[in-house]
Design an enzyme around this catalytic site. Structure first.
Site, PDB file in Angstrom:
ATOM      1  N   GLY A   1       0.836  -1.207   0.000  1.00 22.48           N
ATOM      2  CA  GLY A   1       0.000   0.000   0.000  1.00 22.48           C
ATOM      3  C   GLY A   1       0.865   1.249   0.000  1.00 22.48           C
ATOM      4  O   GLY A   1       1.816   1.342   0.764  1.00 22.48           O
TER       5      GLY A   1
ATOM      6  N   ALA B   1      15.287  10.973  -1.434  1.00 16.60           N
ATOM      7  CA  ALA B   1      16.448  10.940  -0.531  1.00 16.60           C
ATOM      8  C   ALA B   1      17.404   9.804  -0.901  1.00 16.60           C
ATOM      9  O   ALA B   1      18.631   9.972  -0.862  1.00 16.60           O
ATOM     10  CB  ALA B   1      15.977  10.793   0.913  1.00 16.60           C
TER      11      ALA B   1
ATOM     12  N   ARG C   1       1.036  -5.269  -5.180  1.00 21.30           N
ATOM     13  CA  ARG C   1       1.217  -6.437  -4.315  1.00 21.30           C
ATOM     14  C   ARG C   1       1.377  -7.615  -5.277  1.00 21.30           C
ATOM     15  O   ARG C   1       0.493  -7.859  -6.101  1.00 21.30           O
ATOM     16  CB  ARG C   1       0.008  -6.638  -3.406  1.00 21.30           C
ATOM     17  CG  ARG C   1      -0.326  -5.415  -2.530  1.00 21.30           C
ATOM     18  CD  ARG C   1      -1.394  -5.749  -1.518  1.00 21.30           C
ATOM     19  NE  ARG C   1      -2.095  -4.588  -1.000  1.00 21.30           N
ATOM     20  CZ  ARG C   1      -1.695  -3.833   0.039  1.00 21.30           C
ATOM     21  NH1 ARG C   1      -0.585  -4.123   0.666  1.00 21.30           N
ATOM     22  NH2 ARG C   1      -2.413  -2.810   0.453  1.00 21.30           N
ATOM     23  N   SER C   2       2.518  -8.328  -5.200  1.00 21.83           N
ATOM     24  CA  SER C   2       2.816  -9.362  -6.201  1.00 21.83           C
ATOM     25  C   SER C   2       2.642 -10.779  -5.657  1.00 21.83           C
ATOM     26  O   SER C   2       3.312 -11.184  -4.706  1.00 21.83           O
ATOM     27  CB  SER C   2       4.258  -9.181  -6.701  1.00 21.83           C
ATOM     28  OG  SER C   2       4.673 -10.296  -7.443  1.00 21.83           O
TER      29      SER C   2
ATOM     30  N   ASP D   1       4.828  -4.460   6.072  1.00 23.30           N
ATOM     31  CA  ASP D   1       5.168  -5.825   6.487  1.00 23.30           C
ATOM     32  C   ASP D   1       5.228  -6.825   5.328  1.00 23.30           C
ATOM     33  O   ASP D   1       6.099  -7.693   5.307  1.00 23.30           O
ATOM     34  CB  ASP D   1       4.275  -6.318   7.635  1.00 23.30           C
ATOM     35  CG  ASP D   1       2.799  -6.232   7.320  1.00 23.30           C
ATOM     36  OD1 ASP D   1       2.440  -5.722   6.245  1.00 23.30           O
ATOM     37  OD2 ASP D   1       1.998  -6.684   8.157  1.00 23.30           O
TER      38      ASP D   1
ATOM     39  N   THR E   1       4.413   2.914   5.299  1.00 20.74           N
ATOM     40  CA  THR E   1       3.027   2.440   5.440  1.00 20.74           C
ATOM     41  C   THR E   1       2.271   3.392   6.359  1.00 20.74           C
ATOM     42  O   THR E   1       2.852   3.901   7.327  1.00 20.74           O
ATOM     43  CB  THR E   1       2.957   1.002   6.014  1.00 20.74           C
ATOM     44  OG1 THR E   1       1.605   0.730   6.416  1.00 20.74           O
ATOM     45  CG2 THR E   1       3.838   0.803   7.231  1.00 20.74           C
ATOM     46  N   ILE E   2       0.987   3.592   6.057  1.00 28.36           N
ATOM     47  CA  ILE E   2       0.206   4.474   6.942  1.00 28.36           C
ATOM     48  C   ILE E   2      -0.132   3.768   8.257  1.00 28.36           C
ATOM     49  O   ILE E   2      -0.528   4.409   9.217  1.00 28.36           O
ATOM     50  CB  ILE E   2      -1.104   4.964   6.274  1.00 28.36           C
ATOM     51  CG1 ILE E   2      -2.046   3.786   5.960  1.00 28.36           C
ATOM     52  CG2 ILE E   2      -0.818   5.802   5.044  1.00 28.36           C
ATOM     53  CD1 ILE E   2      -3.488   4.236   5.661  1.00 28.36           C
ATOM     54  N   ASP E   3       0.030   2.438   8.305  1.00 22.67           N
ATOM     55  CA  ASP E   3      -0.468   1.668   9.457  1.00 22.67           C
ATOM     56  C   ASP E   3       0.360   1.809  10.738  1.00 22.67           C
ATOM     57  O   ASP E   3      -0.130   1.521  11.824  1.00 22.67           O
ATOM     58  CB  ASP E   3      -0.548   0.176   9.101  1.00 22.67           C
ATOM     59  CG  ASP E   3      -1.504  -0.094   7.955  1.00 22.67           C
ATOM     60  OD1 ASP E   3      -2.402   0.741   7.735  1.00 22.67           O
ATOM     61  OD2 ASP E   3      -1.357  -1.132   7.291  1.00 22.67           O
TER      62      ASP E   3
ATOM     63  N   ASP F   1       2.528  -0.112  11.892  1.00 25.38           N
ATOM     64  CA  ASP F   1       2.488  -1.392  12.603  1.00 25.38           C
ATOM     65  C   ASP F   1       3.806  -2.164  12.524  1.00 25.38           C
ATOM     66  O   ASP F   1       3.829  -3.377  12.724  1.00 25.38           O
ATOM     67  CB  ASP F   1       1.339  -2.255  12.049  1.00 25.38           C
ATOM     68  CG  ASP F   1       1.446  -2.482  10.546  1.00 25.38           C
ATOM     69  OD1 ASP F   1       2.308  -1.853   9.899  1.00 25.38           O
ATOM     70  OD2 ASP F   1       0.678  -3.293  10.013  1.00 25.38           O
TER      71      ASP F   1
ATOM     72  N   ARG G   1     -17.884  15.847  12.926  1.00 25.42           N
ATOM     73  CA  ARG G   1     -18.377  16.332  14.223  1.00 25.42           C
ATOM     74  C   ARG G   1     -19.343  17.502  14.031  1.00 25.42           C
ATOM     75  O   ARG G   1     -20.365  17.599  14.708  1.00 25.42           O
ATOM     76  CB  ARG G   1     -17.205  16.742  15.126  1.00 25.42           C
ATOM     77  CG  ARG G   1     -17.663  17.282  16.469  1.00 25.42           C
ATOM     78  CD  ARG G   1     -16.532  17.466  17.434  1.00 25.42           C
ATOM     79  NE  ARG G   1     -16.055  16.197  17.979  1.00 25.42           N
ATOM     80  CZ  ARG G   1     -16.731  15.450  18.851  1.00 25.42           C
ATOM     81  NH1 ARG G   1     -17.919  15.813  19.258  1.00 25.42           N
ATOM     82  NH2 ARG G   1     -16.221  14.332  19.321  1.00 25.42           N
TER      83      ARG G   1
ATOM     84  N   MET H   1      -8.518   3.234   8.660  1.00 20.83           N
ATOM     85  CA  MET H   1      -7.667   2.113   8.229  1.00 20.83           C
ATOM     86  C   MET H   1      -6.696   1.709   9.344  1.00 20.83           C
ATOM     87  O   MET H   1      -6.748   2.229  10.450  1.00 20.83           O
ATOM     88  CB  MET H   1      -6.915   2.481   6.964  1.00 20.83           C
ATOM     89  CG  MET H   1      -7.719   2.341   5.708  1.00 20.83           C
ATOM     90  SD  MET H   1      -6.672   2.564   4.256  1.00 20.83           S
ATOM     91  CE  MET H   1      -7.763   1.953   2.975  1.00 20.83           C
ATOM     92  N   GLY H   2      -5.790   0.799   9.015  1.00 24.86           N
ATOM     93  CA  GLY H   2      -4.791   0.355   9.987  1.00 24.86           C
ATOM     94  C   GLY H   2      -4.576  -1.141   9.977  1.00 24.86           C
ATOM     95  O   GLY H   2      -3.819  -1.674  10.779  1.00 24.86           O
ATOM     96  N   ARG H   3      -5.274  -1.816   9.077  1.00 20.65           N
ATOM     97  CA  ARG H   3      -5.212  -3.282   8.978  1.00 20.65           C
ATOM     98  C   ARG H   3      -5.471  -3.927  10.338  1.00 20.65           C
ATOM     99  O   ARG H   3      -6.561  -3.743  10.869  1.00 20.65           O
ATOM    100  CB  ARG H   3      -3.864  -3.729   8.401  1.00 20.65           C
ATOM    101  CG  ARG H   3      -3.936  -5.078   7.692  1.00 20.65           C
ATOM    102  CD  ARG H   3      -2.601  -5.452   7.125  1.00 20.65           C
ATOM    103  NE  ARG H   3      -2.263  -4.700   5.939  1.00 20.65           N
ATOM    104  CZ  ARG H   3      -2.660  -5.003   4.714  1.00 20.65           C
ATOM    105  NH1 ARG H   3      -3.406  -6.059   4.514  1.00 20.65           N
ATOM    106  NH2 ARG H   3      -2.305  -4.279   3.688  1.00 20.65           N
TER     107      ARG H   3
ATOM    108  N   VAL I   1      -8.881   7.598   1.162  1.00 24.08           N
ATOM    109  CA  VAL I   1      -8.512   9.014   1.268  1.00 24.08           C
ATOM    110  C   VAL I   1      -7.329   9.164   2.244  1.00 24.08           C
ATOM    111  O   VAL I   1      -6.496  10.065   2.111  1.00 24.08           O
ATOM    112  CB  VAL I   1      -9.749   9.851   1.709  1.00 24.08           C
ATOM    113  CG1 VAL I   1     -10.131   9.588   3.159  1.00 24.08           C
ATOM    114  CG2 VAL I   1      -9.514  11.328   1.500  1.00 24.08           C
TER     115      VAL I   1
END
Ligand code: F6P
Length: 323
Positions: A11, A22, A72-73, A103, A126-128, A130, A155, A170-172, A254
């Site tokens: 992802g 960099a 993802r392969s 991961d 990764t945004i997760d 983890d 809100r 998200m966050g798996r 998003v």
């Protein structure tokens, strides 16, 4: 080492471009040739490999996504696929790799390194958040801020209509995105995979608030929560509290896009340089990360198997602050 390859896999996350930049600039600075491998392991197998110069990465530090694309392969999970990938790297004379991903990327990198011994250093993209071996992953800060921005807007409307909103983030299998969204977004309840929060306790908390004249509520649900997804949870709660008006928002992809925050650009830039330094110092099969402000290199196997613990006090904070 004279030639290295860099790729992004799994992802995408905001800041991957800053990290690619960099890596390329650090390599050029050291007189190392850099090749970009398109679409992660899939492109490695197909030989989708291009030469990157310093100006190939101009004007990308601020951009979301990844100029090298990502995938993802399934093929790379087979011995045959990895052999083809190795042959392509040989063809281009690539002696070391920088893998930017999460991961799944490091699971693949670990097997590949064990089989073919190509020195590989990873950057956590990764945004997760983890992965063990770094306090923060590249893209996490941006994703949390994107989600928070949406929650603030939810809100407003929740308040206008006296509603309870179930917001899925998200966050798996981890609650790392959910927790700061709950605290920073002023949520009444947070549901994460790491801690059990029963539907009954959600109903009790909402009823208690309602009885105390609270009229709108935000419940943050991590997508991996064991009680189910936000839609399922909302339906059960609505049944138990028919006088409340429940709505569901799934923030979805998003959270993966947009310009990286300053924190993500800094982290990506620092770790991109650290990956090239690591390769030059002879490091292999490790991920570069920052723990307690220190640059550390952690074996791939530890980054994917060791559990990174969310501070248990954060859940208590949500309770205290929603009184
Ligand atoms: O790992 C990043 C992530 O966005 C997870 O939070 C989510 O579960 C998953 O990827 C979604 O994957 P895809 O983009 O393949 O739907």
């Amino acid at each position: 080492m004279k030639k290295i390859g860099v790729f992004t896999s799994g992802g995408d996350s905001p800041g991957m471009n800053a990290c690619i930049r960099a890596v390329v600039r650090a390599a050029v600075h050291k007189g190392i040739d850099v090749y970009g491998i398109m679409r992660g392991y899939r492109g490695m197998i197909k030989g989708e490999i291009i030469r990157l110069e310093s100006n190939s990465v101009s004007n990308i530090i601020q951009k979301g996504g990844t100029i090298l694309r990502s995938a993802r392969s399934k093929e790379f999970m087979t011995k045959e696929g990895r052999r083809e990938a190795y042959e392509q790297l040989q063809k281009f004379g690539i002696e070391g790799l920088v893998a930017i991903g999460g991961d799944g990327t490091f699971t693949g990198a670990n097997i590949f390194f064990e089989e073919y011994g190509i020195p590989t250093v990873g950057a956590p993209g990764t945004i997760d958040n983890d992965l063990y071996g770094t306090d923060y992953t590249i893209g996490y800060d941006t994703a949390v801020n994107t989600a928070l921005d949406a929650i603030d807007k939810i809100r407003d409307t929740a308040d206008s209509h006296d509603r309870v909103f179930f917001v899925e983030v998200m966050g798996r299998d981890s609650g790392y995105i959910a927790m700061p969204c709950a605290i920073g977004g002023g949520a009444e309840i947070v549901m994460i995979p790491e801690t059990e929060t029963s539907i009954q306790s959600v109903v009790d908390t909402l009823r208690l608030g309602w009885d105390r004249s609270k009229t709108s509520f935000i419940v943050i649900v991590a997508e991996g929560d064991e009680e189910g997804n936000a839609t399922e949870i909302a339906a059960q709660v609505q049944k138990a509290l028919p006088y409340m008006d429940a709505r569901v928002t799934i923030l979805g992809h998003v959270q993966r896009g947009g310009a990286p925050t300053a924190a993500d650009r800094m982290l990506a830039s620092q770790l991109g340089i650290a990956c090239v330094d690591g390769l030059q110092e002879g490091r292999k099969g490790v991920m570069a990360g920052i723990m307690n402000s220190e640059l550390v290199y952690t074996p791939f196997i530890e980054t994917i198997t060791k559990q990174k613990i969310i501070n248990p006090y954060y859940a208590e904070m949500v309770n205290i602050l929603s009184v």
